[in-house]
Design an enzyme around this catalytic site. Structure first.
Site, PDB file in Angstrom:
ATOM      1  N   SER A  13       0.834  -1.208   0.000  1.00 11.73           N
ATOM      2  CA  SER A  13       0.000   0.000   0.000  1.00 11.73           C
ATOM      3  C   SER A  13       0.871   1.262   0.000  1.00 11.73           C
ATOM      4  O   SER A  13       0.510   2.272  -0.614  1.00 11.73           O
ATOM      5  CB  SER A  13      -0.983   0.006   1.173  1.00 11.73           C
ATOM      6  OG  SER A  13      -0.325   0.212   2.393  1.00 11.73           O
ATOM      7  N   ASN A  14       2.031   1.199   0.657  1.00 10.24           N
ATOM      8  CA  ASN A  14       2.948   2.354   0.569  1.00 10.24           C
ATOM      9  C   ASN A  14       3.522   2.485  -0.830  1.00 10.24           C
ATOM     10  O   ASN A  14       3.652   3.592  -1.349  1.00 10.24           O
ATOM     11  CB  ASN A  14       4.070   2.229   1.607  1.00 10.24           C
ATOM     12  CG  ASN A  14       3.623   2.692   2.978  1.00 10.24           C
ATOM     13  OD1 ASN A  14       3.530   3.889   3.238  1.00 10.24           O
ATOM     14  ND2 ASN A  14       3.298   1.740   3.839  1.00 10.24           N
ATOM     15  N   MET A  90      10.817  -6.827   4.566  1.00 10.63           N
ATOM     16  CA  MET A  90      10.945  -7.485   5.862  1.00 10.63           C
ATOM     17  C   MET A  90      12.326  -8.074   6.155  1.00 10.63           C
ATOM     18  O   MET A  90      12.470  -8.894   7.048  1.00 10.63           O
ATOM     19  CB  MET A  90       9.871  -8.575   6.007  1.00 10.63           C
ATOM     20  CG  MET A  90       8.445  -8.046   5.939  1.00 10.63           C
ATOM     21  SD  MET A  90       8.136  -6.723   7.146  1.00 10.63           S
ATOM     22  CE  MET A  90       8.047  -7.696   8.650  1.00 10.63           C
ATOM     23  N   ARG A  91      13.339  -7.667   5.396  1.00 14.86           N
ATOM     24  CA  ARG A  91      14.700  -8.168   5.643  1.00 14.86           C
ATOM     25  C   ARG A  91      15.613  -6.997   5.961  1.00 14.86           C
ATOM     26  O   ARG A  91      15.428  -5.904   5.411  1.00 14.86           O
ATOM     27  CB  ARG A  91      15.256  -8.868   4.412  1.00 14.86           C
ATOM     28  CG  ARG A  91      14.319  -9.873   3.834  1.00 14.86           C
ATOM     29  CD  ARG A  91      14.874 -11.257   3.947  1.00 14.86           C
ATOM     30  NE  ARG A  91      13.854 -12.226   3.610  1.00 14.86           N
ATOM     31  CZ  ARG A  91      13.739 -13.399   4.202  1.00 14.86           C
ATOM     32  NH1 ARG A  91      14.568 -13.751   5.157  1.00 14.86           N
ATOM     33  NH2 ARG A  91      12.790 -14.233   3.841  1.00 14.86           N
ATOM     34  N   ASN A 107      13.299   4.311   4.804  1.00 16.61           N
ATOM     35  CA  ASN A 107      12.404   3.268   5.297  1.00 16.61           C
ATOM     36  C   ASN A 107      11.223   3.940   5.991  1.00 16.61           C
ATOM     37  O   ASN A 107      11.345   5.049   6.505  1.00 16.61           O
ATOM     38  CB  ASN A 107      13.149   2.372   6.301  1.00 16.61           C
ATOM     39  CG  ASN A 107      12.276   1.233   6.817  1.00 16.61           C
ATOM     40  OD1 ASN A 107      11.541   0.614   6.052  1.00 16.61           O
ATOM     41  ND2 ASN A 107      12.334   0.964   8.101  1.00 16.61           N
ATOM     42  N   HIS A 109       8.414   3.224   9.077  1.00 18.31           N
ATOM     43  CA  HIS A 109       8.179   2.335  10.224  1.00 18.31           C
ATOM     44  C   HIS A 109       6.929   2.801  10.972  1.00 18.31           C
ATOM     45  O   HIS A 109       6.772   3.999  11.212  1.00 18.31           O
ATOM     46  CB  HIS A 109       9.404   2.362  11.148  1.00 18.31           C
ATOM     47  CG  HIS A 109       9.265   1.422  12.304  1.00 18.31           C
ATOM     48  ND1 HIS A 109       9.432   0.056  12.177  1.00 18.31           N
ATOM     49  CD2 HIS A 109       8.940   1.646  13.599  1.00 18.31           C
ATOM     50  CE1 HIS A 109       9.233  -0.517  13.343  1.00 18.31           C
ATOM     51  NE2 HIS A 109       8.929   0.426  14.222  1.00 18.31           N
TER      52      HIS A 109
HETATM   53  C1  GRF Z   1       3.919  -0.460   6.808  1.00 17.32           C
HETATM   54  O1  GRF Z   1       3.055  -0.295   7.878  1.00 17.32           O
HETATM   55  C2  GRF Z   1       5.304  -0.006   7.166  1.00 17.32           C
HETATM   56  O2  GRF Z   1       5.328   0.923   8.190  1.00 17.32           O
HETATM   57  C3  GRF Z   1       5.989  -1.268   7.613  1.00 17.32           C
HETATM   58  O3  GRF Z   1       5.416  -2.282   6.851  1.00 17.32           O
HETATM   59  C4  GRF Z   1       4.109  -1.916   6.451  1.00 17.32           C
HETATM   60  C5  GRF Z   1       4.017  -2.149   4.971  1.00 17.32           C
HETATM   61  O4  GRF Z   1       2.704  -2.060   4.501  1.00 17.32           O
HETATM   62  N1  GRF Z   1       7.413  -1.117   7.468  1.00 17.32           N
HETATM   63  P1  GRF Z   1       2.397  -2.006   2.956  1.00 17.32           P
HETATM   64  O5  GRF Z   1       2.982  -3.293   2.333  1.00 17.32           O
HETATM   65  O6  GRF Z   1       3.033  -0.787   2.384  1.00 17.32           O
HETATM   66  O7  GRF Z   1       0.915  -2.004   2.847  1.00 17.32           O
END
Ligand code: GRF
Length: 217
Positions: A13-14, A90-91, A107, A109
């Protein structure tokens, strides 16, 4: 125009918010590559829907962690990438890759760092009982969620919140904040003073810095 790669493991989604901003002409960055450690990541479909080349390779298919990141490096160099945005990747990047792209990796968070780094930040915040949490966009250093902070947004924790409801509220802020932070980096407006990030004024608005202005009231 700088060349941007996004690395994502999950939903994306980001990534979608970043690609949307670029498509709308709100980013001085061209998304040229999306990389994932999960060939099934919905993020790869998001990339393809926007016409951005997307590569997903599982670590074990790459031959392990080191080989995976060597492959990532090769793809980044081949696409002549200037800036990398980690968006739910996630790495932890190996130090040599961080050094190669020193202060050119961002990044996002889902907490107000330095509170609740690492996995399950939203669950950690709920369990701790904080009244306010939020999200952080930071430059990536060799640690986990430890790099210099670029932008943050606060989000209230409401009675009855679950990880799902609170995450959704935080993500709305992430989707606003992340393209804004990428834009600041792309415009060369970030300046490091130790671990503090100074934001240079935007020359286009008479030198006044309105980069923190909220557009959604
Ligand atoms: C986000 O909440 C971000 O803060 C974290 O992982 C999530 C990723 O969500 N690092 P998406 O895949 O962008 O929906």
């Amino acid at each position: 125009m700088i060349r941007l790669a996004v690395m994502a493991s999950g939903r994306g989604s980001n990534l979608a918010a970043i690609l949307q901003a670029a498509a709308a002409g709100r980013l001085a960055a061209r998304p040229v590559l999306v990389l994932s450690d999960n060939p099934q990541a919905p993020a790869l479909e998001v990339a393809r829907a926007y016409g951005v080349p997307a590569v997903g390779v599982a670590l074990r298919d790459a031959g392990g962690r080191e080989a995976f990141f060597r492959l990532v490096e090769a793809k980044l160099l081949e696409a002549r990438v200037d800036v990398i945005a980690l968006a739910g990747f996630m790495r932890v990047l190996p130090p040599w890759l961080v050094q190669r792209f020193r202060w050119r990796i961002l990044n996002v968070h889902p907490s107000l760092l330095p509170a609740f780094p690492g996995l399950d930040a939203v669950g950690q915040a709920l369990a701790y009982g904080v009244r306010i949490t939020g999200c952080t966009v930071h430059l990536v250093d060799e640690g986990v969620d430890t790099g210099p902070i670029v932008l943050q947004a606060a989000v209230p924790v409401l009675p009855g919140d679950t990880v799902e409801t609170l995450s959704a509220r935080i993500q709305r802020e992430e989707h606003r904040l992340y393209p804004e932070a990428i834009q600041l980096l792309a415009e060369g407006r970030l300046e490091l003073d130790g671990r503090r990030v100074r934001i240079r004024p935007n020359p286009e608005n008479g030198g006044g810095d309105n980069s923190f202005r909220r557009e959604d009231g």
